[in-house]
Design a protein around this motif. Sequence first.
Motif, PDB file in Angstrom:
ATOM      1  N   ASP A 181       0.842  -1.198   0.000  1.00 47.14           N
ATOM      2  CA  ASP A 181       0.000   0.000   0.000  1.00 47.14           C
ATOM      3  C   ASP A 181       0.878   1.249   0.000  1.00 47.14           C
ATOM      4  O   ASP A 181       2.039   1.205   0.412  1.00 47.14           O
ATOM      5  CB  ASP A 181      -0.887   0.040   1.257  1.00 47.14           C
ATOM      6  N   THR A 211       2.460   1.762   3.277  1.00 42.87           N
ATOM      7  CA  THR A 211       3.251   0.648   3.826  1.00 42.87           C
ATOM      8  C   THR A 211       4.721   0.813   3.442  1.00 42.87           C
ATOM      9  O   THR A 211       5.036   1.251   2.340  1.00 42.87           O
ATOM     10  CB  THR A 211       2.713  -0.706   3.305  1.00 42.87           C
ATOM     11  N   TYR A 269       5.190  -9.218   8.128  1.00 40.54           N
ATOM     12  CA  TYR A 269       5.089  -7.775   8.350  1.00 40.54           C
ATOM     13  C   TYR A 269       5.281  -7.468   9.818  1.00 40.54           C
ATOM     14  O   TYR A 269       4.821  -8.226  10.686  1.00 40.54           O
ATOM     15  CB  TYR A 269       3.693  -7.276   7.947  1.00 40.54           C
ATOM     16  N   HIS A 282      -5.161  -5.041   0.758  1.00 31.63           N
ATOM     17  CA  HIS A 282      -5.117  -4.524   2.148  1.00 31.63           C
ATOM     18  C   HIS A 282      -5.253  -5.641   3.187  1.00 31.63           C
ATOM     19  O   HIS A 282      -5.893  -5.452   4.232  1.00 31.63           O
ATOM     20  CB  HIS A 282      -6.248  -3.526   2.405  1.00 31.63           C
ATOM     21  N   GLN A 283      -4.678  -6.803   2.901  1.00 32.78           N
ATOM     22  CA  GLN A 283      -5.008  -7.978   3.722  1.00 32.78           C
ATOM     23  C   GLN A 283      -4.734  -7.813   5.213  1.00 32.78           C
ATOM     24  O   GLN A 283      -5.596  -8.108   6.042  1.00 32.78           O
ATOM     25  CB  GLN A 283      -4.272  -9.224   3.202  1.00 32.78           C
ATOM     26  N   VAL A 284      -3.549  -7.369   5.561  1.00 35.77           N
ATOM     27  CA  VAL A 284      -3.205  -7.284   6.993  1.00 35.77           C
ATOM     28  C   VAL A 284      -4.129  -6.274   7.689  1.00 35.77           C
ATOM     29  O   VAL A 284      -4.677  -6.544   8.759  1.00 35.77           O
ATOM     30  CB  VAL A 284      -1.709  -6.910   7.176  1.00 35.77           C
ATOM     31  N   LYS A 285      -4.323  -5.143   7.041  1.00 38.55           N
ATOM     32  CA  LYS A 285      -5.186  -4.117   7.643  1.00 38.55           C
ATOM     33  C   LYS A 285      -6.603  -4.650   7.837  1.00 38.55           C
ATOM     34  O   LYS A 285      -7.237  -4.420   8.868  1.00 38.55           O
ATOM     35  CB  LYS A 285      -5.223  -2.865   6.754  1.00 38.55           C
ATOM     36  N   LEU A 296       2.748  -0.179   9.153  1.00 37.04           N
ATOM     37  CA  LEU A 296       2.949  -1.494   8.547  1.00 37.04           C
ATOM     38  C   LEU A 296       4.238  -1.490   7.719  1.00 37.04           C
ATOM     39  O   LEU A 296       4.464  -0.578   6.913  1.00 37.04           O
ATOM     40  CB  LEU A 296       1.748  -1.834   7.655  1.00 37.04           C
TER      41      LEU A 296
HETATM   42  N1  URA Z   1      -1.391  -5.867   3.870  1.00 37.04           N
HETATM   43  C1  URA Z   1      -1.856  -4.598   3.875  1.00 37.04           C
HETATM   44  O1  URA Z   1      -2.881  -4.307   4.446  1.00 37.04           O
HETATM   45  N2  URA Z   1      -1.136  -3.689   3.215  1.00 37.04           N
HETATM   46  C2  URA Z   1       0.024  -3.944   2.588  1.00 37.04           C
HETATM   47  O2  URA Z   1       0.656  -3.048   2.025  1.00 37.04           O
HETATM   48  C3  URA Z   1       0.483  -5.270   2.603  1.00 37.04           C
HETATM   49  C4  URA Z   1      -0.243  -6.208   3.261  1.00 37.04           C
END
Ligand code: URA
Length: 241
Positions: A105, A108, A135, A189-192, A205
């Motif tokens: 992102d 990020t 991450y 946006h997986q981690v978020k 992140l």
């Molecule tokens: N997950 C996220 O939310 N953002 C990133 O940039 C990478 C993984």
Amino acid sequence: MSLRIDKLLANMGYGTRKEVKKLLKSGVVKVDDVIVKDPKMQVNPDEQVVTVWGEEVQYKEFIYLMMNKPPGVISATEDVVQETVIDLLEEEDKIFAPFPVGRLDKDTEGLLLLTTDGQLAHQLLSPKKHVPKTYFAVIDGEVTEADVAAFRQGIVLDDGYKTKPAELVILKSGIRSDVEVTITEGKFHQVKRMFQAVGKRVVYLKRIQMGPLSLDESLALGEYRELTDEEVALLKSFQQT
Ligand code: URA
């Protein structure tokens, strides 16, 4: 392995095929000390010495760069308004036209691989390969063992998709928590969105690992370097597992 001299020179950043043809015509290109003007001539860069204006051309089939991506730039090759990771490259690297392997992102930071090796990029991004990406994140909220268990089960995102199991490690827990999270997919946006699903917000992140490749912490934000031969070999052997 042999290839056409015009392709070799174009790959090495001496211009487009058309420009390279002109260069050859001007008589400044030599193979084993003999002037070569025919763009179709086959050369073997492992065995023959190619020079342009008397300088030896060190042939590399592909380039591999590791960048510590800064926030505020997008992981694309071109954009009319926004600054891209390619804009951060020196001209001498830009000429190879590398592209980022996957996306981070805009806000990020961290490990971003840029390469001209499409096959390697494809393998690293293939959903079938489950390449782990780790991450470091700062979370607004207290991350608990219940979150660790939920991540291990897989998290149902806002669109109903259930993620693959993810590993969550709590480094520091409090009203702001420091964590490391490893995922094997690359949903938007997986981690978020995973933290959002457990009622918490990612405030920082940074990617620190991708497959066997770790972020070189000596790279300041926005800096990059070529991968070492060992790192390239690691990445290539990883894709076969
Ligand atoms: N997950 C996220 O939310 N953002 C990133 O940039 C990478 C993984």
